[in-house]
Design an enzyme around this catalytic site. Structure first.
Site, short mmCIF file in Angstrom:
data_model
loop_
_atom_site.label_atom_id
_atom_site.label_comp_id
_atom_site.label_asym_id
_atom_site.label_seq_id
_atom_site.Cartn_x
_atom_site.Cartn_y
_atom_site.Cartn_z
N LYS A 114 0.83 -1.21 0.00
CA LYS A 114 0.00 0.00 0.00
C LYS A 114 0.86 1.25 0.00
CE LYS A 114 -4.37 -1.66 1.80
NZ LYS A 114 -5.44 -1.50 2.75
N LYS A 197 -5.20 -10.33 -7.04
CA LYS A 197 -6.39 -10.61 -6.22
C LYS A 197 -7.49 -9.58 -6.51
CE LYS A 197 -5.52 -7.96 -2.06
NZ LYS A 197 -5.42 -7.83 -0.63
N LYS A 200 -10.59 -3.95 -3.60
CA LYS A 200 -11.29 -2.66 -3.63
C LYS A 200 -10.41 -1.60 -4.27
CE LYS A 200 -12.57 -3.84 1.00
NZ LYS A 200 -12.86 -3.55 2.37
P1 TYM Z 1 -10.35 -6.11 4.21
O1 TYM Z 1 -11.37 -5.13 4.64
O2 TYM Z 1 -9.37 -5.71 3.16
O3 TYM Z 1 -11.04 -7.43 3.68
C1 TYM Z 1 -12.04 -8.12 4.42
C2 TYM Z 1 -11.86 -9.62 4.27
O4 TYM Z 1 -11.92 -10.00 2.89
C3 TYM Z 1 -10.79 -10.83 2.58
N1 TYM Z 1 -10.44 -10.61 1.15
C4 TYM Z 1 -10.33 -11.59 0.24
N2 TYM Z 1 -10.46 -12.93 0.34
C5 TYM Z 1 -10.30 -13.66 -0.80
N3 TYM Z 1 -10.01 -13.12 -2.02
C6 TYM Z 1 -9.86 -11.78 -2.14
N4 TYM Z 1 -9.60 -11.27 -3.34
C7 TYM Z 1 -10.02 -10.96 -0.99
N5 TYM Z 1 -9.94 -9.62 -0.78
C8 TYM Z 1 -10.21 -9.42 0.54
C9 TYM Z 1 -9.70 -10.35 3.51
O5 TYM Z 1 -8.71 -11.34 3.68
C10 TYM Z 1 -10.47 -10.08 4.79
O6 TYM Z 1 -10.63 -11.25 5.56
N6 TYM Z 1 -6.95 -5.90 7.86
C11 TYM Z 1 -8.26 -6.43 7.51
C12 TYM Z 1 -9.38 -5.94 8.38
C13 TYM Z 1 -9.21 -6.19 9.86
C14 TYM Z 1 -9.33 -7.45 10.50
C15 TYM Z 1 -9.19 -7.17 11.90
C16 TYM Z 1 -9.53 -8.75 10.05
C17 TYM Z 1 -9.01 -5.26 10.80
N7 TYM Z 1 -8.98 -5.84 12.04
C18 TYM Z 1 -9.22 -8.19 12.83
C19 TYM Z 1 -9.57 -9.76 11.00
C20 TYM Z 1 -9.42 -9.49 12.38
C21 TYM Z 1 -8.56 -5.99 6.08
O7 TYM Z 1 -8.01 -5.05 5.60
O8 TYM Z 1 -9.56 -6.67 5.49
#
Ligand code: TYM
Length: 332
Positions: A114, A197, A200
């Site tokens: 990022k 992948k 967003k």
């Molecule tokens: P975030 O908001 O980017 O994404 C949410 C969840 O979606 C999954 N994900 C995917 N899985 C499969 N294929 C893809 N292309 C794909 N894109 C996104 C992510 O792995 C995630 O599970 N840092 C985390 C948010 C967070 C979090 C937490 C997660 C903050 N605190 C505590 C677990 C526990 C994030 O940016 O997810």
């Protein structure tokens, strides 16, 4: 048998969740609600590490809540809340920053990716400390399992390392959590660039299937997905990443195995197959989108649900924080 504690989070950083979020994580969130004690958090503070648009952040936080409920997260079965409503997240986040080493934080690939996009000098400090806040999210709830996609594996590892380090030095305080990452679906790829992948922050939305997109838009995206040389609908991640990604998506939503699908489409072309994928995706998402739009009509109710969730979350989080402070020698 005592119930397992489950925790996960998602950022409210776009108008709609995409199918990668759903298949990688949210589908498991829904499944794990039954028989477990689940906490699901809309991580609005994490969303501040990107561009901040106050009106959009508010809108997307509420839209995230509506989508989660429409996708099957039941506020009766699980605790659904917004991170900023529970101040303990920031409080434990600071402690985690004081436990983590600069070197290990600097190895986080999400930060590297990022920050590289905008230039490392313009990346904000919050983007760097992001994983320590994430560790706090998880450890506050003494979570056993953290359902996430593959891209979060490194953050879960860091969380475990921090918890083990803290417990060793200051006495047993945190449960050591485990990632709940499925073999299939934990990485869904962009339809246009099937080696990246689905994300967003992808340059173009043409390869991103969104929960809140119209059926027509998603159909168009699937029909114009990049496919590979050849005509056979077979699963081969290296040789046929586009078709393999579509097979994974179809299988996860229809419940048919990949080999069943290979048989079903043997001798048929990519066109027929894409048409079938489009139908499965569109019919799956149709009622979800409709319900999310309905829920968004009553903001006051959504906010009430989130406040009730935060009250339940705070009860657990405050107990962990008090124990953490005590073990650190902070005077209570
Ligand atoms: P975030 O908001 O980017 O994404 C949410 C969840 O979606 C999954 N994900 C995917 N899985 C499969 N294929 C893809 N292309 C794909 N894109 C996104 C992510 O792995 C995630 O599970 N840092 C985390 C948010 C967070 C979090 C937490 C997660 C903050 N605190 C505590 C677990 C526990 C994030 O940016 O997810």
């Amino acid at each position: 048998m005592t119930k397992k504690r489950v925790l996960s989070g998602i950022q409210p950083t776009s108008d709609s969740f995409h199918l990668g979020n759903y298949l990688g994580a949210l589908k498991q969130w829904v499944e794990l609600q039954s028989g477990n004690d689940a906490f699901y958090c809309i991580v609005d503070l994490h969303a501040l590490t990107g561009d901040i648009d106050p009106a959009l952040l508010r809108k997307r936080t509420l839209s995230s809540a509506a989508q989660l409920i429409a996708l099957g997260i039941s506020p009766e079965k699980s605790t659904l809340f917004v991170q900023s409503h529970v101040a303990e997240h920031n409080q434990l986040g600071w402690i985690m920053e004081c436990i983590a080493g600069f070197g290990e934080a600097n190895r986080m690939t999400q930060f590297k990716d990022k920050s590289a996009k905008g230039g490392a000098d313009t990346a904000r400090v919050g983007l760097f400390t992001y994983p320590m806040l994430q560790a706090a999210d998880i450890l506050l709830y003494q979570a056993d399992q953290v359902p996430v996609g593959e891209d979060q594996r490194q953050h879960i590892e860091l969380t475990r390392d921090l918890a083990i380090r803290f417990n060793t030095k200051f006495g047993d305080t945190f449960k050591i959590p485990e990632g709940y990452i499925l073999k299939s679906g934990s990485k869904i790829y962009d339809l246009q660039e099937p080696t990246n992948k689905m994300s967003k922050s992808a340059g173009s939305v043409a390869g991103v299937l969104e929960v809140m997109d119209t059926p027509e838009a998603n159909t168009k995206k699937i029909k114009s997905a990049t496919t590979d040389a050849g005509r056979e609908v077979t699963f081969d991640e290296k040789g046929k990443p586009g078709i393999s990604n579509l097979l994974t998506i179809h299988s996860a939503l229809s419940g048919k195995s990949v080999s069943e699908l290979e048989n079903e489409f043997a001798g048929k072309g990519y066109g027929d197959f894409k048409g079938a994928v489009a139908e499965v995706v569109v019919e799956y998402l149709r009622p979800i989108r409709t319900q999310a739009l309905e829920l968004l009509q009553d903001e006051a109710h959504l906010i009430k649900v989130l406040h009730d969730g935060a009250d339940k979350a705070r009860a657990v989080a405050s107990a962990t924080l008090a124990q953490t402070y005590k073990n650190l020698g902070l005077v209570l």
